[in-house]
Structure formats: structure tokens, C-alpha cells
Write an enzyme that holds these catalytic residues in place. Structure first.
Site, mmCIF file in Angstrom:
data_model
loop_
_atom_site.group_PDB
_atom_site.id
_atom_site.type_symbol
_atom_site.label_atom_id
_atom_site.label_comp_id
_atom_site.label_asym_id
_atom_site.label_seq_id
_atom_site.Cartn_x
_atom_site.Cartn_y
_atom_site.Cartn_z
ATOM 1 N N GLY A 17 -48.274 -30.956 12.330
ATOM 2 C CA GLY A 17 -47.339 -30.018 12.187
ATOM 3 C C GLY A 17 -46.382 -30.820 11.607
ATOM 4 O O GLY A 17 -45.165 -30.290 10.775
ATOM 5 N N ASP A 62 -63.548 -31.886 12.646
ATOM 6 C CA ASP A 62 -62.795 -30.624 13.095
ATOM 7 C C ASP A 62 -61.934 -31.382 14.694
ATOM 8 O O ASP A 62 -62.014 -32.530 14.631
ATOM 9 C CB ASP A 62 -63.691 -29.983 13.148
ATOM 10 N N GLY A 87 -48.732 -32.134 16.231
ATOM 11 C CA GLY A 87 -49.358 -33.316 15.555
ATOM 12 C C GLY A 87 -50.069 -33.412 14.380
ATOM 13 O O GLY A 87 -49.370 -33.461 13.772
ATOM 14 N N ASN A 88 -51.126 -33.538 13.591
ATOM 15 C CA ASN A 88 -51.589 -33.917 12.445
ATOM 16 C C ASN A 88 -51.180 -32.991 11.774
ATOM 17 O O ASN A 88 -50.080 -33.250 10.662
ATOM 18 C CB ASN A 88 -52.521 -34.575 11.999
ATOM 19 N N LYS A 147 -70.969 -24.740 10.648
ATOM 20 C CA LYS A 147 -69.657 -25.366 10.964
ATOM 21 C C LYS A 147 -70.979 -25.561 12.386
ATOM 22 O O LYS A 147 -71.909 -25.592 12.145
ATOM 23 C CB LYS A 147 -68.769 -24.188 11.557
ATOM 24 N N GLY A 155 -46.228 -27.348 17.392
ATOM 25 C CA GLY A 155 -46.744 -27.845 17.050
ATOM 26 C C GLY A 155 -46.969 -29.849 16.248
ATOM 27 O O GLY A 155 -45.892 -29.052 15.432
HETATM 28 P P1 NAD Z 1 -54.178 -32.156 17.113
HETATM 29 O O1 NAD Z 1 -54.605 -32.321 18.577
HETATM 30 O O2 NAD Z 1 -53.444 -33.106 16.104
HETATM 31 O O3 NAD Z 1 -51.974 -31.467 17.596
HETATM 32 C C1 NAD Z 1 -51.886 -30.256 17.448
HETATM 33 C C2 NAD Z 1 -50.397 -29.914 18.010
HETATM 34 O O4 NAD Z 1 -50.012 -29.137 19.017
HETATM 35 C C3 NAD Z 1 -49.929 -31.373 19.197
HETATM 36 O O5 NAD Z 1 -49.210 -31.792 19.082
HETATM 37 C C4 NAD Z 1 -49.931 -30.796 20.770
HETATM 38 O O6 NAD Z 1 -49.284 -31.078 21.937
HETATM 39 C C5 NAD Z 1 -49.128 -29.460 20.376
HETATM 40 N N1 NAD Z 1 -49.746 -28.044 21.489
HETATM 41 C C6 NAD Z 1 -51.079 -27.959 22.005
HETATM 42 N N2 NAD Z 1 -50.758 -27.110 22.983
HETATM 43 C C7 NAD Z 1 -49.546 -26.209 22.304
HETATM 44 C C8 NAD Z 1 -48.793 -25.011 23.317
HETATM 45 N N3 NAD Z 1 -49.308 -24.404 23.870
HETATM 46 N N4 NAD Z 1 -47.991 -25.295 22.604
HETATM 47 C C9 NAD Z 1 -47.107 -25.885 20.917
HETATM 48 N N5 NAD Z 1 -48.077 -26.743 20.916
HETATM 49 C C10 NAD Z 1 -48.961 -27.566 21.132
HETATM 50 O O7 NAD Z 1 -53.789 -30.582 16.133
HETATM 51 P P2 NAD Z 1 -54.180 -30.329 14.908
HETATM 52 O O8 NAD Z 1 -55.462 -31.244 13.519
HETATM 53 O O9 NAD Z 1 -52.706 -31.226 14.091
HETATM 54 O O10 NAD Z 1 -54.805 -29.232 13.966
HETATM 55 C C11 NAD Z 1 -53.807 -28.452 14.930
HETATM 56 C C12 NAD Z 1 -54.113 -26.992 13.796
HETATM 57 O O11 NAD Z 1 -54.570 -26.960 12.985
HETATM 58 C C13 NAD Z 1 -55.932 -26.367 14.951
HETATM 59 O O12 NAD Z 1 -55.564 -24.491 15.037
HETATM 60 C C14 NAD Z 1 -56.327 -27.132 13.684
HETATM 61 O O13 NAD Z 1 -57.579 -25.656 13.903
HETATM 62 C C15 NAD Z 1 -56.093 -26.533 12.270
HETATM 63 N N6 NAD Z 1 -56.892 -26.805 10.940
HETATM 64 C C16 NAD Z 1 -56.217 -28.741 11.365
HETATM 65 C C17 NAD Z 1 -56.640 -28.726 10.395
HETATM 66 C C18 NAD Z 1 -57.265 -30.100 9.809
HETATM 67 O O14 NAD Z 1 -56.686 -30.601 8.767
HETATM 68 N N7 NAD Z 1 -56.083 -31.777 11.215
HETATM 69 C C19 NAD Z 1 -57.162 -28.465 8.427
HETATM 70 C C20 NAD Z 1 -57.602 -26.964 9.225
HETATM 71 C C21 NAD Z 1 -56.616 -26.345 10.152
#
Ligand code: NAD
Length: 421
Positions: free
Chosen positions: A222, A145, A219-220, A105, A217
Site C-alpha cells: 500500500g 510470503d 504496508g509494503n 505454496k 493498507g
Molecule cells: P504488510 O503487512 O506490509 O501491510 C499490510 C498493511 O495493511 C499494514 O499497513 C496494516 O496496517 C494494514 N492493515 C491491516 N489490517 C487492516 C485493516 N483492517 N484495514 C486497513 N488496513 C489494515 O503486507 P503487504 O506485504 O503490504 O501485503 C498486503 C497485501 O498484499 C496482502 O494481501 C498480501 O497477501 C498481498 N501481496 C503482497 C505481496 C508483496 O510482495 N508484499 C505480493 C502479492 C500480494
């Protein structure tokens, strides 16, 4: 062995299975002391002409099973202890899905929102100049990340190739498709989680149309898992973002929710659904709860109120250790993050394989292969759950630690075979 670099958090994690696996001191050292730690400070010229120094890290935790693999995050809270723990978890995650990789990392301590695009480009290129001699397709392969994306991976690739004077696409993954990236990488984490849920649902005899799902969530991860599960016929009854959540007991049309979010910037006030808080979403009576936002969402404070039958940890670390114990007592199944969200690193691996062959697969080929890797990982885990009569998290730790130590033993780095109970 020098003990100064011990990762305290990794020790806490390994301790959970140390007794079961009868780990000795040499084994504990391998599992708690990273192989290589880089800490550096480097100058970047800002748009104003001022020179600012940034602190960066790269930790390569263990490479017994192959080159190390793990993302680079840009965040003000980045610190060495956190990067060590995340590198350890990447080592386990790559092993859980049987990739020929170790774990790593990296990160830069920075609030990215405070910098212009041109400054972020110079910070990204500067980071690569610092780690250039420690990475490579056969050594250590970074990826995106938190707060880093395919655009940043493209700058990093370009910087590395300029230094080396040749094309080396396999040095980094999560690149844009137009620059040797893989098809399906953008939604691979969510698709991997959906395949895992499909396997678990089959075993629990849950039929999609009768299975209610709440997703925290949007984002990407959720948004994509809500979309995929809706397309597969699951009843996605609630979703949320950082502002608020929405709920409809009969199910939400996720395509319409995505359009509403794009238009208004939030999921709240969606026609035909009730606004709810994020706390309420977590405590809904659904079959499946998918935390896909942040870490530490289910804690000892709310664990007793959770009513879902199964939790799919798509975020990293959404359930605290204390909450995990409470959920276990309540017979709530928790599919741990190191399996549930491993789809992203699996497709990163496919990207690296395609780069080394210079031959690229269609989206369907990528998804077929992803399904095989994810379902095999679920089967491996289930076998260990049966063997040790334990929960999924313990089974994943036991299985990956056994494999890592086996590789170390075969290399001659451990004198004794790993003893199992
Ligand atoms: P992102 O930034 O695209 O989305 C995060 C989402 O969470 C957003 O919709 C935001 O509005 C929401 N959010 C923020 N605070 C919040 C709260 N208090 N309550 C509810 N929702 C809230 O991030 P992502 O890439 O979707 O990643 C989300 C999680 O998945 C993280 O923990 C990340 O480490 C993990 N993850 C992501 C990937 C990837 O490929 N993107 C891979 C492995 C793990």
C-alpha cells in the site's frame, strides 16, 4: 485418479469457466488435484531448551509449464486446504504474466510474534531440511510470503547450500541484494500494479492529474503504490492502516505521510487531512480504489456502497465472490489480484534468471523488463475479454487455464485438445 486430495476451493474457482471451456473430467482433475503435497512435523529447540514440534506444508500444484514457484508463510491459521488454494492461484498467476513456471505454496502453522529471532532462524532452517529433496532451481523455488522476508530467505538459502555443499542461489527468491537478490524486488509488487493501472487508465482515458485514488493498507504494498502513484502525478486522496484512514480531496503529499507514519506509527492525525475510518475509505467517491491490506474487505455487505470506477486488487482476495457479482452489475471494473499484484513474482523470476546467469541487472533494467511483462499481460487479458465478451477475472482464468492444459496436452497428459466455445 485418486480423488482424496481434491482442492474444494479450486473446484469452485474452476467451475466459473468450466462450461465456457467445456472442460472434461481429466482436465478438471488436473486443475483441482495438486501434483504433490508434503505435510510434515519437525522438532525445533527453543531458547528455553524445550523441544517443540511444528507443522509444515509444501504443495506443488502443477508443473506442466515449468518448475513450481510460490511463497512460504508463517501464520497460526496455515492449513493444508488454504495452502492448496494458494498454490493453485500461484499456478494461474505465473501463467497470467507468462512466466515459465508452475505454482506452489508452503507454510508453517506458527504465530511468529511469540518466538525470538534465534528461534525463527531455527524454525526456518528446520523447514528447509524437511523440503530439501523436493526443491531446487529446476524443481520448485520458494519465496517470501506473509510474515517471512528477505532475512528468512537468506537463512533458508544458507541451510540449503550447507546441505548440498555448493552455492545454489536460484533455489529461493526474495533474497537480500547482498546475497544474490534482485534490485527493485522490495517494491516490485507495487510497481507492477502501477504499470497495470497505467495501461488501464490509458484505455479509459483517465489523466493522472485528474484521477483520484484511495489506498487501503499502508504496508509494503500500500505505501509503495501510494508513493509511486503520487510521484506519477495521480491525486492520492486517501490512505489507511489498521488503525485509521486519512482523507484530503485535493490530494495528500505521500512523502510527508510516510514521514508522519514513521514518526508516529500511524497515518491518522496527519496535518491537513481529515481522519476517516477504513469503512469510509472503501466507500469514497474516487476514480480508483486500491485495496492493499487484507482479504475479504469488499463483501456483499458493502459492495453496493462502493463508488469507485475501478478497483485494483493489490491484496490477495480483497473482493469476495458475492461482492464481485454486485460490482459487475454496477459496472465497476475490477482488476483481479492474479494480474494486479503479479509484479512481485515477475521480479522473483528475474532474480532466478540473474542467479542462473551469475550476471546482475541495474534497477532500471529490472523495471523496464517488469513493465514489458505487466503491459503484455494486460494486452493478453484484453484480447480474451473481447473474444469471450467477459469480465477481467473470467478472462484471466480462461487464458491461464487454456495455457496450462495446452502444456499438459503437449506433454501427452491429456488426450484431447482443449475445446473453446
Ligand atoms: P504488510 O503487512 O506490509 O501491510 C499490510 C498493511 O495493511 C499494514 O499497513 C496494516 O496496517 C494494514 N492493515 C491491516 N489490517 C487492516 C485493516 N483492517 N484495514 C486497513 N488496513 C489494515 O503486507 P503487504 O506485504 O503490504 O501485503 C498486503 C497485501 O498484499 C496482502 O494481501 C498480501 O497477501 C498481498 N501481496 C503482497 C505481496 C508483496 O510482495 N508484499 C505480493 C502479492 C500480494
Amino acid at each position: 485418479m485418486e480423488k482424496d486430495n481434491v482442492c474444494i476451493d479450486c473446484h469452485n474457482q474452476v467451475d466459473k469457466v468450466a462450461k465456457i471451456l467445456k472442460l472434461g473430467q481429466a482436465e478438471l482433475d488436473i486443475l483441482t488435484i495438486p501434483k504433490r503435497i508434503l505435510t510434515f512435523s519437525y522438532p525445533v529447540k527453543l531458547d528455553s531448551g524445550e523441544i517443540r514440534y511444528f507443522t509444515g506444508y509444501r504443495v506443488q500444484f502443477n508443473d506442466a509449464r515449468g518448475p513450481t514457484k510460490g511463497g512460504i508463510r508463517f501464520h497460526p491459521d496455515v492449513n493444508l486446504e488454504e495452502i492448496k488454494t494458494l498454490a493453485f492461484l500461484m499456478t494461474l498467476k505465473c501463467t497470467v504474466v507468462n512466466l515459465p513456471y508452475g505454482g506452489a505454496k508452503g507454510g508453517v502453522m506458527i504465530e511468529p510474534k511469540r518466538f525470538s529471532e534465534a528461534e525463527i532462524e531455527r524454525i526456518s532452517r528446520g523447514y528447509i531440511r524437511e523440503i530439501k529433496d523436493f526443491i531446487g532451481p529446476d524443481i520448485d523455488i520458494p519465496a517470501p510470503d506473509v510474515n517471512t522476508d528477505s532475512r528468512i530467505m537468506a537463512w533458508m538459502l544458507d541451510e540449503y547450500e550447507k546441505i548440498k555443499g555448493r552455492h545454489v542461489p536460484g533455489v529461493i527468491t526474495g533474497k537480500p541484494v547482498a546475497l544474490h537478490g534482485s534490485k527493485a524486488r522490495e517494491f516490485s509488487t507495487s510497481m507492477g500494479g502501477a504499470y497495470v493501472l497505467g495501461e488501464m487508465a490509458g484505455a479509459l482515458n483517465l489523466k493522472p492529474a485528474k484521477t483520484s485514488v484511495a489506498v487501503q493498507g499502508f504496508g509494503n504494498v500500500g505505501m509503495n503504490i501510494a508513493r509511486i502513484l503520487h510521484e506519477w502525478g495521480y491525486k492520492v486522496v486517501a490512505v489507511s492502516d489498521s488503525k485509521n484512514g486519512i482523507y484530503n480531496a485535493n490530494g495528500l503529499d505521500i512523502k510527508d505521510v510516510i514521514a508522519h507514519k514513521e514518526k508516529t506509527g500511524q497515518v491518522a492525525k496527519f496535518k491537513g487531512a481529515k481522519d476517516i475510518s477504513n469503512e469510509e475509505l472503501l466507500e469514497l467517491k474516487t476514480d480508483v480504489l486500491v485495496p492493499a491490506a487484507l482479504e475479504n474487505q469488499i463483501t456483499k455487505k458493502n459492495a453496493n456502497n462502493i463508488k469507485a470506477k475501478l478497483i485494483l486488487e493489490m491484496a490477495n482476495g480483497p473482493v469476495t465472490t458475492e461482492a464481485d457479482d454486485i460490482l459487475l452489475k454496477k459496472d465497476i471494473m475490477v482488476v483481479p489480484d492474479i494480474l494486479a499484484n503479479a509484479g512481485g513474482v515477475v521480479v522473483s523470476y528475474f532474480e532466478w534468471v540473474q542467479n542462473s546467469m551469475n550476471f546482475y541487472w541495474s534497477e532500471n533494467e529490472v523495471l523496464d523488463k517488469l513493465k514489458t511483462y505487466m503491459t503484455n499481460a494486460v494486452k493478453d487479458m484484453s484480447k480474451v475479454c473481447g473474444e469471450f465478451n467477459c469480465d477481467m477475472r473470467k478472462a484471466l482464468y480462461i487464458n491461464s487455464i487454456r495455457k496450462i492444459l495446452e502444456a499438459e496436452r503437449l506433454r501427452g497428459n491429456l488426450a484431447q485438445p482443449v475445446k473453446s466455445a
